[in-house]
Design a protein around this motif. Structure first.
Motif, mmCIF file in Angstrom:
data_model
loop_
_atom_site.group_PDB
_atom_site.id
_atom_site.type_symbol
_atom_site.label_atom_id
_atom_site.label_comp_id
_atom_site.label_asym_id
_atom_site.label_seq_id
_atom_site.Cartn_x
_atom_site.Cartn_y
_atom_site.Cartn_z
ATOM 1 N N LYS A 141 0.853 -1.201 0.000
ATOM 2 C CA LYS A 141 0.000 0.000 0.000
ATOM 3 C C LYS A 141 0.879 1.238 0.000
ATOM 4 O O LYS A 141 1.801 1.340 0.823
ATOM 5 N N VAL A 142 0.567 2.143 -0.897
ATOM 6 C CA VAL A 142 1.346 3.382 -0.986
ATOM 7 C C VAL A 142 0.381 4.560 -0.926
ATOM 8 O O VAL A 142 -0.692 4.529 -1.551
ATOM 9 N N TYR A 143 0.757 5.569 -0.149
ATOM 10 C CA TYR A 143 0.024 6.830 -0.186
ATOM 11 C C TYR A 143 0.954 7.822 -0.857
ATOM 12 O O TYR A 143 1.973 8.217 -0.296
ATOM 13 N N LEU A 144 0.607 8.165 -2.106
ATOM 14 C CA LEU A 144 1.486 9.018 -2.907
ATOM 15 C C LEU A 144 0.949 10.446 -2.911
ATOM 16 O O LEU A 144 -0.190 10.697 -3.323
ATOM 17 N N THR A 145 1.781 11.369 -2.443
ATOM 18 C CA THR A 145 1.321 12.752 -2.405
ATOM 19 C C THR A 145 2.417 13.684 -2.925
ATOM 20 O O THR A 145 3.522 13.241 -3.271
ATOM 21 N N ALA A 146 2.099 14.961 -3.019
ATOM 22 C CA ALA A 146 3.069 16.008 -3.391
ATOM 23 C C ALA A 146 2.439 17.325 -2.959
ATOM 24 O O ALA A 146 1.216 17.408 -2.776
ATOM 25 N N SER A 147 3.263 18.351 -2.818
ATOM 26 C CA SER A 147 2.719 19.639 -2.374
ATOM 27 C C SER A 147 1.736 20.187 -3.418
ATOM 28 O O SER A 147 1.802 19.816 -4.599
ATOM 29 N N VAL A 148 0.849 21.071 -2.975
ATOM 30 C CA VAL A 148 -0.124 21.679 -3.893
ATOM 31 C C VAL A 148 0.625 22.412 -5.013
ATOM 32 O O VAL A 148 0.255 22.315 -6.192
ATOM 33 N N LEU A 198 4.087 6.182 3.079
ATOM 34 C CA LEU A 198 3.925 7.532 2.548
ATOM 35 C C LEU A 198 5.081 7.861 1.607
ATOM 36 O O LEU A 198 6.246 7.736 1.990
ATOM 37 N N VAL A 199 4.741 8.257 0.383
ATOM 38 C CA VAL A 199 5.767 8.697 -0.566
ATOM 39 C C VAL A 199 5.410 10.107 -1.017
ATOM 40 O O VAL A 199 4.330 10.326 -1.576
ATOM 41 N N ASP A 200 6.285 11.065 -0.728
ATOM 42 C CA ASP A 200 6.054 12.445 -1.168
ATOM 43 C C ASP A 200 6.903 12.658 -2.418
ATOM 44 O O ASP A 200 8.130 12.661 -2.353
ATOM 45 N N SER A 201 6.214 12.837 -3.548
ATOM 46 C CA SER A 201 6.929 12.892 -4.833
ATOM 47 C C SER A 201 7.365 14.305 -5.205
ATOM 48 O O SER A 201 7.887 14.502 -6.304
ATOM 49 N N SER A 202 7.179 15.279 -4.293
ATOM 50 C CA SER A 202 7.471 16.686 -4.642
ATOM 51 C C SER A 202 8.873 16.860 -5.228
ATOM 52 O O SER A 202 9.058 17.588 -6.192
ATOM 53 N N ALA A 203 9.844 16.198 -4.588
ATOM 54 C CA ALA A 203 11.224 16.382 -5.050
ATOM 55 C C ALA A 203 11.770 15.109 -5.681
ATOM 56 O O ALA A 203 12.970 14.864 -5.677
ATOM 57 N N MET A 204 10.879 14.265 -6.203
ATOM 58 C CA MET A 204 11.332 12.987 -6.778
ATOM 59 C C MET A 204 10.947 12.920 -8.258
ATOM 60 O O MET A 204 9.913 13.454 -8.661
ATOM 61 N N SER A 205 11.770 12.228 -9.031
ATOM 62 C CA SER A 205 11.423 12.021 -10.445
ATOM 63 C C SER A 205 10.465 10.831 -10.539
ATOM 64 O O SER A 205 10.339 10.048 -9.578
ATOM 65 N N ILE A 206 9.860 10.681 -11.703
ATOM 66 C CA ILE A 206 8.943 9.548 -11.926
ATOM 67 C C ILE A 206 9.700 8.227 -11.721
ATOM 68 O O ILE A 206 9.190 7.295 -11.105
#
Ligand code: DC
Length: 218
Positions: A141-148, A198-206
């Motif tokens: 299970k992953v919760y993938l988010t990023a800043s607005v 929790l994975v915050d993709s704000s500073a991550m590449s695809i």
């Protein structure tokens, strides 16, 4: 029961892009549950129903049949037998999907379809309530988010690439409004499952996000 990877998160976090890549690497099918809500939304719009007309939406659910299929590995959505995949991304459709999805009868309509797919096949399924409600026993299970700001910028770039002029502040406001609606509804709201990573993709590449999820599957 297939091997199930559940990816939840707010609009624009990159769920579908990443989920498709993970599915491809694993040889699993990708199930975009937002597209199913969008398919039903097309039915409501076709019937001239206003997004706030709760009774009308409930009534219209009775003669809507949403199913999915795959063409060259790409998910197709059928509404009463008609392929509506090309219309799913329209703004009015997304708005109707977000406003009609809190209604229990709407969610009920899609629940069995989503669960039976995951039972029969290895899937990467993305949405808002997959880890919390649809597949509580998912293997990963992953919760993938990023800043607005990040999500608004991604959307802006996507529209700009298509030659559509848009306003960054308006996009950010729309994203915040949709987040609020998805997260505060009574029925299956968007939230991180307790056992989700929790994975915050704000500073991550695809690629980095894809790799991070693949590592969780090992
Ligand atoms: O992911 P998307 O933008 O295509 O989803 C459109 C709407 O559908 C979203 O605003 C909320 C709803 N949705 C939902 O309630 N539950 C899901 N599992 C997926 C989407």
């Amino acid at each position: 029961m297939g091997y199930n990877i559940a990816i939840d998160g707010p609009a624009g976090a990159g769920k579908s892009t990443v989920a498709k890549r993970v599915a491809q690497k694993k040889g699993f099918i990708y199930v975009d549950t937002g597209a199913m809500y969008r398919g039903l939304a097309i039915h409501f719009l076709k019937n001239g129903i206003h997004p706030e007309d709760r009774e009308g939406i409930i009534r219209a659910c009775q003669d809507a049949d949403v199913s999915i299929g795959y063409e060259d590995g790409v998910q197709q959505i059928y509404l009463n037998g008609e392929n509506v995949t090309g219309k799913l991304r329209e703004e009015a459709v997304g708005d109707m999907a977000s406003k009609s999805s809190p209604i229990p009868e709407v969610r009920e309509k899609l629940l069995m379809l989503q669960r039976s797919l995951a039972r029969e096949k290895d899937v990467v399924m993305d949405g808002r309530d997959i880890g919390t409600n649809i597949l509580p026993d998912a293997n990963v299970k992953v919760y993938l988010t990023a800043s607005v700001e990040t999500r608004a910028k991604r959307r802006y770039d996507e529209l700009a690439a298509k030659g559509i002029s848009c306003d960054m502040e308006q996009i950010a406001a729309d994203i915040q409004e949709r987040d609020y609606r998805d997260m505060t509804r009574d029925n299956a709201p968007l939230k991180k499952a307790e056992d989700a990573v929790l994975v915050d993709s704000s500073a991550m590449s695809i690629e980095e996000v894809t790799e991070a999820i693949l590592e969780l599957c090992e």
